[in-house]
Write an enzyme that holds these catalytic residues in place. Structure first.
Site, mmCIF file in Angstrom:
data_model
loop_
_atom_site.group_PDB
_atom_site.id
_atom_site.type_symbol
_atom_site.label_atom_id
_atom_site.label_comp_id
_atom_site.label_asym_id
_atom_site.label_seq_id
_atom_site.Cartn_x
_atom_site.Cartn_y
_atom_site.Cartn_z
ATOM 1 N N CYS A 1 0.831 -1.209 0.000
ATOM 2 C CA CYS A 1 0.000 0.000 0.000
ATOM 3 C C CYS A 1 0.873 1.269 0.000
ATOM 4 O O CYS A 1 1.591 1.527 -0.946
ATOM 5 C CB CYS A 1 -0.947 -0.044 1.202
ATOM 6 S SG CYS A 1 -2.355 1.071 1.090
ATOM 7 N N HIS A 2 0.825 2.056 1.097
ATOM 8 C CA HIS A 2 1.658 3.262 1.195
ATOM 9 C C HIS A 2 3.048 2.976 1.762
ATOM 10 O O HIS A 2 3.863 3.889 1.894
ATOM 11 C CB HIS A 2 0.969 4.308 2.087
ATOM 12 C CG HIS A 2 -0.238 4.939 1.466
ATOM 13 N ND1 HIS A 2 -1.475 4.320 1.441
ATOM 14 C CD2 HIS A 2 -0.410 6.134 0.850
ATOM 15 C CE1 HIS A 2 -2.354 5.106 0.842
ATOM 16 N NE2 HIS A 2 -1.735 6.207 0.470
#
Length: 205
Positions: free
Chosen positions: A112-113
């Site tokens: 994800c991030h």
């Protein structure tokens, strides 16, 4: 029957605001595969997760990033969440800890991030990888080859896009971490054999 990651020690680098499933699910899978897993953080005590739209569970911190030694770990996992990597990338101890894994060419997994912290230390240039879609421009600008796939591996770096990719992410990190363990075992065997040959030659001299 032995487990694929038995004997491995894995660090999960995280702080408050991690996406809950992106820490808990990989940790569960790694433990089930036989690894020892430590949550390493700039915070002491515990860190609080983010569960989609609200604060979620707290997770105990096993080691402070100020005192943790990267040499004690075989691989590292970077969960996502918006707040978590945004905080980590401004923490010099967290960046130094992560840099040690890059320098030692140890396996790294980010979802994800999570890759934001890798961008901060300049570790994505020339790498094929994925992430949450909003990070693709940042990764491309940092020199990465971004693709929209559920899981990507490039030379020991494993990345995924979002919580829905976790099953594929978990499967791939266990595969990559196990492969690295076998590679290290083979290297140690060759080193031991070389020492034996050297000692035998000295004895016969």
């Amino acid at each position: 029957m032995s487990k694929p990651l038995e004997g491995l020690s894995i660090a999960i680098l995280s702080t408050d605001g991690f996406e809950q499933s992106e820490l808990l699910e990989p940790r569960k899978a790694l433990l089930a595969a036989g690894a020892k897993v430590h949550v390493v953080s700039p915070k002491k005590g515990s860190i609080k997760g983010w569960n989609e739209k609200n604060w979620g569970e707290s997770v105990p911190v096993d080691a402070s990033v100020k005192t943790a030694n990267a040499d004690d770990y075989d691989a590292i996992v970077l969960p996502g969440g918006v707040m978590n990597p945004d905080s980590l990338r401004t923490d010099k101890d967290a960046l130094a800890f992560l840099q040690s894994f890059v320098d030692a060419d140890k396996p790294i997994a980010a979802i994800c991030h999570g890759p934001q912290t890798l961008i901060e230390i300049g570790a994505v240039k020339g790498r094929k990888m994925t992430s949450y879609h909003s990070l693709q421009t940042d990764l491309k600008n940092a020199g990465a080859h971004w693709v929209d796939e559920e899981v990507v591996e490039d030379r020991g770096l494993v990345t995924s896009r979002k919580p829905q990719d976790i099953p594929a992410f978990n499967k791939k990190i266990i595969e990559v971490f196990a492969r690295a363990m076998k590679k290290d075992a083979s290297k140690d065997l060759r080193k031991a054999s070389s020492h034996y040959d050297s000692d035998a030659a000295t004895a016969h001299a």
